[in-house]
Design a protein around this motif. Structure first.
Motif, mmCIF file in Angstrom:
data_model
loop_
_atom_site.group_PDB
_atom_site.id
_atom_site.type_symbol
_atom_site.label_atom_id
_atom_site.label_comp_id
_atom_site.label_asym_id
_atom_site.label_seq_id
_atom_site.Cartn_x
_atom_site.Cartn_y
_atom_site.Cartn_z
ATOM 1 N N ASP A 53 0.827 -1.209 0.000
ATOM 2 C CA ASP A 53 0.000 0.000 0.000
ATOM 3 C C ASP A 53 0.862 1.260 0.000
ATOM 4 O OD1 ASP A 53 -2.241 -1.604 0.010
ATOM 5 O OD2 ASP A 53 -2.575 -1.424 2.180
ATOM 6 N N ALA A 54 1.930 1.251 0.794
ATOM 7 C CA ALA A 54 2.825 2.412 0.843
ATOM 8 C C ALA A 54 3.521 2.617 -0.496
ATOM 9 C CB ALA A 54 3.855 2.236 1.956
ATOM 10 N N SER A 55 3.947 1.530 -1.111
ATOM 11 C CA SER A 55 4.606 1.624 -2.411
ATOM 12 C C SER A 55 3.657 2.174 -3.471
ATOM 13 C CB SER A 55 5.115 0.250 -2.828
ATOM 14 O OG SER A 55 5.699 0.304 -4.097
ATOM 15 N N SER A 56 2.418 1.709 -3.455
ATOM 16 C CA SER A 56 1.424 2.205 -4.410
ATOM 17 C C SER A 56 1.132 3.682 -4.181
ATOM 18 C CB SER A 56 0.124 1.407 -4.292
ATOM 19 O OG SER A 56 0.341 0.076 -4.677
ATOM 20 N N ALA A 57 1.073 4.082 -2.918
ATOM 21 C CA ALA A 57 0.805 5.490 -2.596
ATOM 22 C C ALA A 57 1.952 6.380 -3.067
ATOM 23 C CB ALA A 57 0.583 5.655 -1.098
ATOM 24 N N ARG A 59 4.000 5.761 -5.579
ATOM 25 C CA ARG A 59 3.955 5.838 -7.038
ATOM 26 C C ARG A 59 2.836 6.756 -7.506
ATOM 27 N NH1 ARG A 59 3.394 0.452 -7.740
ATOM 28 N NH2 ARG A 59 5.226 -0.344 -6.713
ATOM 29 N N ALA A 60 1.717 6.744 -6.807
ATOM 30 C CA ALA A 60 0.573 7.559 -7.201
ATOM 31 C C ALA A 60 0.825 9.041 -6.946
ATOM 32 C CB ALA A 60 -0.681 7.107 -6.454
ATOM 33 N N SER A 61 1.688 9.357 -5.972
ATOM 34 C CA SER A 61 1.926 10.755 -5.642
ATOM 35 C C SER A 61 3.165 11.325 -6.339
ATOM 36 C CB SER A 61 2.071 10.921 -4.132
ATOM 37 O OG SER A 61 3.241 10.280 -3.687
#
Length: 89
Positions: A53-57, A59-61
């Motif tokens: 979840d942290a990695s996805s966040a 990348r999204a930001s």
């Protein structure tokens, strides 16, 4: 450090849910050693999910700064040196 594949998130969530069910069953049966081992595995699965979840966040930001054009780079002015001072004695 091994990074979990984000595509495997649903599978890992399913494993976590299964571990929760197995912990409940082990508690009902009084298998205290089994409960401890399953809770350790559950903590690891939840940690991996949090990493995903942290990695996805992150990348999204991410912010696209763009690529500078040649005119933006080459258009900078530099000081040109003047004639060298003459030394007369």
């Amino acid at each position: 450090m091994l990074r979990p594949d984000p595509a495997e998130r649903p599978r890992l969530a399913e494993i976590r849910d299964n571990l929760i069910d197995r912990i409940g069953e082990a508690k009902d049966e009084g298998w205290l050693g089994e409960v401890e081992g399953l809770e350790t595995s559950l903590a690891g699965a939840e940690e991996k999910l949090a990493q995903m979840d942290a990695s996805s966040a992150r990348r999204a930001s991410a912010i696209d700064l763009g690529m500078p054009t040649f005119s933006q780079i080459a258009g900078r002015a530099t000081a040109t040196p003047g004639p060298a001072p003459s030394s007369t004695s």
